[in-house]
Design a protein around this motif. Structure first.
Motif, PDB file in Angstrom:
ATOM      1  N   ALA A 224       0.817  -1.215   0.000  1.00 42.82           N
ATOM      2  CA  ALA A 224       0.000   0.000   0.000  1.00 42.82           C
ATOM      3  C   ALA A 224       0.850   1.264   0.000  1.00 42.82           C
ATOM      4  N   ASN A 225       2.049   1.209   0.578  1.00 45.14           N
ATOM      5  CA  ASN A 225       2.888   2.403   0.701  1.00 45.14           C
ATOM      6  C   ASN A 225       3.822   2.605  -0.499  1.00 45.14           C
ATOM      7  N   LYS A 226       3.801   1.698  -1.440  1.00 44.44           N
ATOM      8  CA  LYS A 226       4.649   1.873  -2.626  1.00 44.44           C
ATOM      9  C   LYS A 226       4.218   3.131  -3.391  1.00 44.44           C
ATOM     10  N   GLY A 227       5.201   3.943  -3.747  1.00 43.66           N
ATOM     11  CA  GLY A 227       4.919   5.145  -4.524  1.00 43.66           C
ATOM     12  C   GLY A 227       4.488   6.346  -3.718  1.00 43.66           C
ATOM     13  N   LEU A 228       4.310   6.197  -2.413  1.00 43.34           N
ATOM     14  CA  LEU A 228       3.920   7.341  -1.583  1.00 43.34           C
ATOM     15  C   LEU A 228       5.154   8.154  -1.219  1.00 43.34           C
ATOM     16  N   SER A 229       4.924   9.417  -0.959  1.00 44.41           N
ATOM     17  CA  SER A 229       6.030  10.276  -0.511  1.00 44.41           C
ATOM     18  C   SER A 229       6.379   9.931   0.931  1.00 44.41           C
ATOM     19  N   ALA A 230       7.527  10.390   1.365  1.00 38.18           N
ATOM     20  CA  ALA A 230       7.971  10.102   2.727  1.00 38.18           C
ATOM     21  C   ALA A 230       6.964  10.641   3.747  1.00 38.18           C
ATOM     22  N   GLU A 231       6.414  11.833   3.484  1.00 37.08           N
ATOM     23  CA  GLU A 231       5.445  12.420   4.409  1.00 37.08           C
ATOM     24  C   GLU A 231       4.144  11.620   4.420  1.00 37.08           C
ATOM     25  N   GLU A 232       3.701  11.182   3.245  1.00 34.71           N
ATOM     26  CA  GLU A 232       2.474  10.384   3.170  1.00 34.71           C
ATOM     27  C   GLU A 232       2.663   9.035   3.879  1.00 34.71           C
ATOM     28  N   LYS A 233       3.835   8.463   3.706  1.00 34.83           N
ATOM     29  CA  LYS A 233       4.114   7.212   4.417  1.00 34.83           C
ATOM     30  C   LYS A 233       4.080   7.422   5.927  1.00 34.83           C
ATOM     31  N   ARG A 234       4.669   8.514   6.355  1.00 37.59           N
ATOM     32  CA  ARG A 234       4.711   8.797   7.799  1.00 37.59           C
ATOM     33  C   ARG A 234       3.299   8.900   8.366  1.00 37.59           C
ATOM     34  N   ARG A 235       2.413   9.697   7.672  1.00 40.57           N
ATOM     35  CA  ARG A 235       1.050   9.878   8.165  1.00 40.57           C
ATOM     36  C   ARG A 235       0.279   8.553   8.144  1.00 40.57           C
ATOM     37  N   HIS A 236       0.445   7.821   7.054  1.00 36.86           N
ATOM     38  CA  HIS A 236      -0.262   6.533   6.926  1.00 36.86           C
ATOM     39  C   HIS A 236       0.194   5.554   8.007  1.00 36.86           C
ATOM     40  N   ASN A 237       1.493   5.474   8.205  1.00 32.28           N
ATOM     41  CA  ASN A 237       2.027   4.542   9.197  1.00 32.28           C
ATOM     42  C   ASN A 237       1.596   4.915  10.609  1.00 32.28           C
ATOM     43  N   GLU A 238       1.622   6.190  10.917  1.00 31.85           N
ATOM     44  CA  GLU A 238       1.194   6.632  12.241  1.00 31.85           C
ATOM     45  C   GLU A 238      -0.282   6.318  12.474  1.00 31.85           C
ATOM     46  N   ALA A 239      -1.098   6.515  11.410  1.00 33.35           N
ATOM     47  CA  ALA A 239      -2.524   6.206  11.542  1.00 33.35           C
ATOM     48  C   ALA A 239      -2.738   4.705  11.740  1.00 33.35           C
ATOM     49  N   LEU A 240      -1.991   3.890  10.982  1.00 30.15           N
ATOM     50  CA  LEU A 240      -2.120   2.439  11.121  1.00 30.15           C
ATOM     51  C   LEU A 240      -1.726   1.966  12.520  1.00 30.15           C
ATOM     52  N   VAL A 241      -0.570   2.424  12.974  1.00 24.31           N
ATOM     53  CA  VAL A 241      -0.099   2.012  14.300  1.00 24.31           C
ATOM     54  C   VAL A 241      -1.026   2.549  15.387  1.00 24.31           C
ATOM     55  N   GLY A 242      -1.593   3.761  15.159  1.00 26.28           N
ATOM     56  CA  GLY A 242      -2.530   4.317  16.132  1.00 26.28           C
ATOM     57  C   GLY A 242      -3.747   3.433  16.318  1.00 26.28           C
ATOM     58  N   VAL A 243      -4.270   2.893  15.211  1.00 26.33           N
ATOM     59  CA  VAL A 243      -5.413   1.983  15.301  1.00 26.33           C
ATOM     60  C   VAL A 243      -5.016   0.691  16.010  1.00 26.33           C
ATOM     61  N   MET A 244      -3.814   0.197  15.725  1.00 24.60           N
ATOM     62  CA  MET A 244      -3.371  -1.050  16.348  1.00 24.60           C
ATOM     63  C   MET A 244      -3.187  -0.911  17.854  1.00 24.60           C
ATOM     64  N   LYS A 245      -2.671   0.236  18.273  1.00 24.41           N
ATOM     65  CA  LYS A 245      -2.335   0.413  19.680  1.00 24.41           C
ATOM     66  C   LYS A 245      -3.481   0.964  20.513  1.00 24.41           C
TER      67      LYS A 245
END
Length: 426
Positions: A224-245
């Motif tokens: 899902a993160n292929k082709g995303l910018s570093a900032e977009e990856k950061r926001r996406h990853n933080e949102a994903l981990v936020g839901v997990m935690k």
């Protein structure tokens, strides 16, 4: 580690190498531990060190290691001499262990232990349990973590120094979910995960209420993160981990709303990643649904357990009430019996008293007949015999006269009646 060390000790004794140096035994125990890492903890805890599976593994490891020692050196090793560097290197190569593993096996400078198994195991456990972040960055700490990762079946971690520097907690978290090397490198590389975020994903996947496949999650996030910018990856990853935690409740709802907003923006900005983003999103939603189902089942089980406990308590109370009622009835019956016995005793006492009084009265009182009987002798004594006889004769005559006077007239005969009729005027 204790089971592995004990199994190695037994195998060395069987091979006539019971006095082998502590460093040699520790090295063998590390490799045995890596071989039994797939055995569930509860099975291993109940497994005897002489059990066929554990004993077989230790015996094979000892035989392989001894095969690397030249025949002319075996007697010295039997006596307890340490291995030579070349011998150690050959055994490490055979087992696929890094050379740094020797940093925590055997006696180190400044230690004077007698080489017994307990001291060796204590040294190993002490080293692995150190929790100073700075320690894991030292060469000795890195070697310890490499060996620890191998004992948990995470041997690929020895080529990832940044993971080793995170210490035993991170190593165990990744080993618990059997995280593969390609998953870790994908998350850290293409997906842009921080190493702490990889650790958070592994811990979330291991929680019993979530219990999802960490490797599958890592693969979907990476795609899902292929082709995303570093900032977009950061926001996406933080949102994903936020839901997990995030825990259940308002905080979890807020984390989920934030994730949906981020996902919606990424979907709009990167239509080419739409399918990959959707697959990742479906996985997360399924994970949330599974979590809620688990929590609902847990709550239902808890509710049933509480209801069962309440029913059991109610039955116990009812039983106690019945017991108390029965005891009260017994007490009441015993009291009635006691009162009846007391009344009977009082009646017996009264009857005994009445009988005694009656007997006393009978003895003291004289009847008229008794009085008359007693007076006869006195009367006789006061009158002479002649007078008495005369009085008696006179009394008899008088009584006879009275009887005759009071005697009814006899019935008239028929002739007498006819005579009276003839004489009467007509």
């Amino acid at each position: 580690m204790r089971k592995a060390s004990e199994a190695v000790a037994l195998a060395l004794n069987d091979a006539k190498f019971g006095n082998a140096a502590a460093s040699f035994r520790d090295l063998l125990a590390v490799h045995v531990q890596s071989q039994i890492a797939t055995i569930p903890d509860h099975q291993l805890a109940n497994m005897s060190v002489s059990a066929s599976r554990l004993s077989e593994i230790a015996t094979n490891v000892v035989a392989d290691a001894l095969s690397q020692i030249p025949p002319e050196r075996r007697e010295a090793v039997q006596r307890g001499d340490s291995l030579k560097p070349g011998e150690t290197a050959m055994i490490l190569t055979l087992f696929g262990l890094p050379r740094g593993v020797m940093a925590f096996t055997g006696e180190r400078k400044g230690e004077t232990g007698d080489g017994t198994l307990p001291k060796s195991s204590a040294r190993l456990d002490l080293l692995v349990s150190k929790d100073s972040p700075e320690y894991w960055r030292t060469p000795e700490g890195q070697a310890a973590m490499t060996a620890y990762a191998c004992t948990l079946g995470l041997s690929w971690a020895r080529s990832v120094p940044e993971l080793l520097r995170m210490g035993p907690e991170a190593i165990k978290a990744l080993a618990d979910v059997h995280l593969r090397k390609e998953t870790y490198t994908g998350l850290r590389g293409i997906a842009g995960f921080e190493k702490e975020q990889v650790l958070a994903l592994a811990k979330a996947a291991h929680e019993k209420e979530k219990n999802f496949d960490a490797n599958e999650a890592g693969r979907l996030i990476t795609e899902a993160n292929k082709g995303l910018s570093a900032e977009e990856k950061r926001r996406h990853n933080e949102a994903l981990v936020g839901v997990m935690k995030a825990p259940r409740g308002p905080e979890g709802d807020a984390a989920w709303r934030h994730y949906e907003e981020v996902h919606k923006k990424l979907r709009a900005n990167h239509p080419e990643n739409g399918k990959a983003l959707d697959r990742s999103d479906d996985f997360m939603r399924d994970q949330v649904r599974q979590t809620r189902k688990y929590e609902a089942r847990a709550e239902a089980i808890q509710t049933r357990a509480e209801a069962t406990e309440l029913r059991a308590n109610a039955k116990e109370v009812e039983k106690e009430q019945k017991t108390a009622a029965a005891q009260a009835d017994i007490i009441e019956r015993n009291k009635a019996v006691s009162d009846a016995q007391t009344a009977d005793a009082s009646f017996d006492d009264m009857l005994s008293g009445s009988q005694a009084t009656l007997q006393a009265s009978t003895k003291s009182a004289e009847s008229p007949y008794q009085a008359m009987t007693k007076s006869i002798p006195a009367t006789v004594a006061s009158n002479p015999p002649a007078q008495t006889e005369k009085a008696a004769t006179s009394a008899i005559a008088g009584a006879t006269e009275k009887v005759q006077q009071n005697k009814p007239a006899p019935p008239q005969t028929a002739s007498a009646t006819q005579a009276k009729i003839a004489a009467s005027p007509t």
